[in-house]
Design a protein around this motif. Sequence first.
Motif, PDB file in Angstrom:
ATOM      1  N   ASN A  12       0.845  -1.191   0.000  1.00 53.65           N
ATOM      2  CA  ASN A  12       0.000   0.000   0.000  1.00 53.65           C
ATOM      3  C   ASN A  12       0.882   1.243   0.000  1.00 53.65           C
ATOM      4  N   LYS A  13       1.340   1.651  -1.185  1.00 55.70           N
ATOM      5  CA  LYS A  13       2.213   2.826  -1.296  1.00 55.70           C
ATOM      6  C   LYS A  13       1.470   4.107  -0.933  1.00 55.70           C
ATOM      7  N   LYS A  14       0.174   4.112  -1.178  1.00 52.94           N
ATOM      8  CA  LYS A  14      -0.635   5.304  -0.910  1.00 52.94           C
ATOM      9  C   LYS A  14      -0.631   5.639   0.583  1.00 52.94           C
ATOM     10  N   ALA A  15      -0.528   4.623   1.436  1.00 54.36           N
ATOM     11  CA  ALA A  15      -0.528   4.854   2.886  1.00 54.36           C
ATOM     12  C   ALA A  15       0.679   5.694   3.295  1.00 54.36           C
ATOM     13  N   TYR A  16       1.837   5.437   2.681  1.00 53.06           N
ATOM     14  CA  TYR A  16       3.040   6.197   3.021  1.00 53.06           C
ATOM     15  C   TYR A  16       2.929   7.630   2.505  1.00 53.06           C
ATOM     16  N   HIS A  17       2.141   7.842   1.451  1.00 56.32           N
ATOM     17  CA  HIS A  17       1.951   9.174   0.901  1.00 56.32           C
ATOM     18  C   HIS A  17       0.972   9.987   1.752  1.00 56.32           C
ATOM     19  N   ALA A 124      -0.973   5.158  12.209  1.00 58.45           N
ATOM     20  CA  ALA A 124      -0.638   6.285  11.345  1.00 58.45           C
ATOM     21  C   ALA A 124      -1.334   7.564  11.782  1.00 58.45           C
ATOM     22  N   ARG A 125      -0.669   8.676  11.459  1.00 57.68           N
ATOM     23  CA  ARG A 125      -1.223  10.010  11.697  1.00 57.68           C
ATOM     24  C   ARG A 125      -1.312  10.691  10.340  1.00 57.68           C
ATOM     25  N   GLY A 126      -2.446  11.280  10.036  1.00 51.95           N
ATOM     26  CA  GLY A 126      -2.688  11.875   8.726  1.00 51.95           C
ATOM     27  C   GLY A 126      -1.754  13.028   8.410  1.00 51.95           C
ATOM     28  N   LYS A 127      -1.382  13.135   7.146  1.00 47.11           N
ATOM     29  CA  LYS A 127      -0.551  14.247   6.678  1.00 47.11           C
ATOM     30  C   LYS A 127      -1.440  15.370   6.173  1.00 47.11           C
ATOM     31  N   LYS A 128      -0.988  16.577   6.382  1.00 49.11           N
ATOM     32  CA  LYS A 128      -1.649  17.733   5.792  1.00 49.11           C
ATOM     33  C   LYS A 128      -1.098  17.920   4.384  1.00 49.11           C
ATOM     34  N   LEU A 129      -1.729  18.778   3.605  1.00 50.17           N
ATOM     35  CA  LEU A 129      -1.325  19.003   2.224  1.00 50.17           C
ATOM     36  C   LEU A 129       0.114  19.510   2.144  1.00 50.17           C
ATOM     37  N   ARG A 133       3.485  18.020   0.189  1.00 46.22           N
ATOM     38  CA  ARG A 133       4.316  18.832  -0.714  1.00 46.22           C
ATOM     39  C   ARG A 133       5.780  18.769  -0.297  1.00 46.22           C
ATOM     40  N   ASP A 134       6.032  18.834   1.011  1.00 44.84           N
ATOM     41  CA  ASP A 134       7.412  18.734   1.514  1.00 44.84           C
ATOM     42  C   ASP A 134       8.039  17.402   1.122  1.00 44.84           C
ATOM     43  N   ASP A 135       7.278  16.307   1.290  1.00 48.47           N
ATOM     44  CA  ASP A 135       7.783  14.976   0.935  1.00 48.47           C
ATOM     45  C   ASP A 135       8.115  14.893  -0.549  1.00 48.47           C
ATOM     46  N   ILE A 136       7.225  15.431  -1.388  1.00 52.16           N
ATOM     47  CA  ILE A 136       7.456  15.401  -2.836  1.00 52.16           C
ATOM     48  C   ILE A 136       8.698  16.216  -3.177  1.00 52.16           C
TER      49      ILE A 136
END
Length: 154
Positions: A12-17, A124-129, A133-136
């Motif tokens: 589940n790659k989407k989970a890490y995103h 998991a804890r949800g990421k904000k937008l 962007r920082d991860d990308i």
Amino acid sequence: MGKESIKLVANNKKAYHDYFIEDKYETGIELFGTEVKSIRMGKCSIKEAFVRIDKGEVYIYGMHINPYEKGNIFNKDPLRVRKLLLHKSEINRMASKVKEKGFTLVPLQVYFKGSLVKVEIGLARGKKLYDKRDDIAKKDQRRETEREFKQTFR
């Protein structure tokens, strides 16, 4: 103990995103024979799946296992709710964390450990937008430096 082979079936790659993964748990899963055969053939998806704790039991919802081709009447519903197998102390620890604001349980991967099907779930804890962007941006930066590094050795 001997080394057990681990064969990844679904990731589940989407989970890490979408989430910060704080903690990971390896769980067993309650399956029927035809479901195990279908997973062995790689016919499993956890992209839309999520995990809930209900009355001291842990369940996975939305995990899709294609019906086994030769399973006829023994095939079960592909999207049925499946029970995850954990120790009571682990369930209690997870339940107390999930009650905290912003925590949830997400399935990360499905794999075979020896002959057993295992599901790795993450607290998991949800990421904000802006976190996304920082991860990308970090990934792009790392990719650029690797590309430049490769070019210097040519």
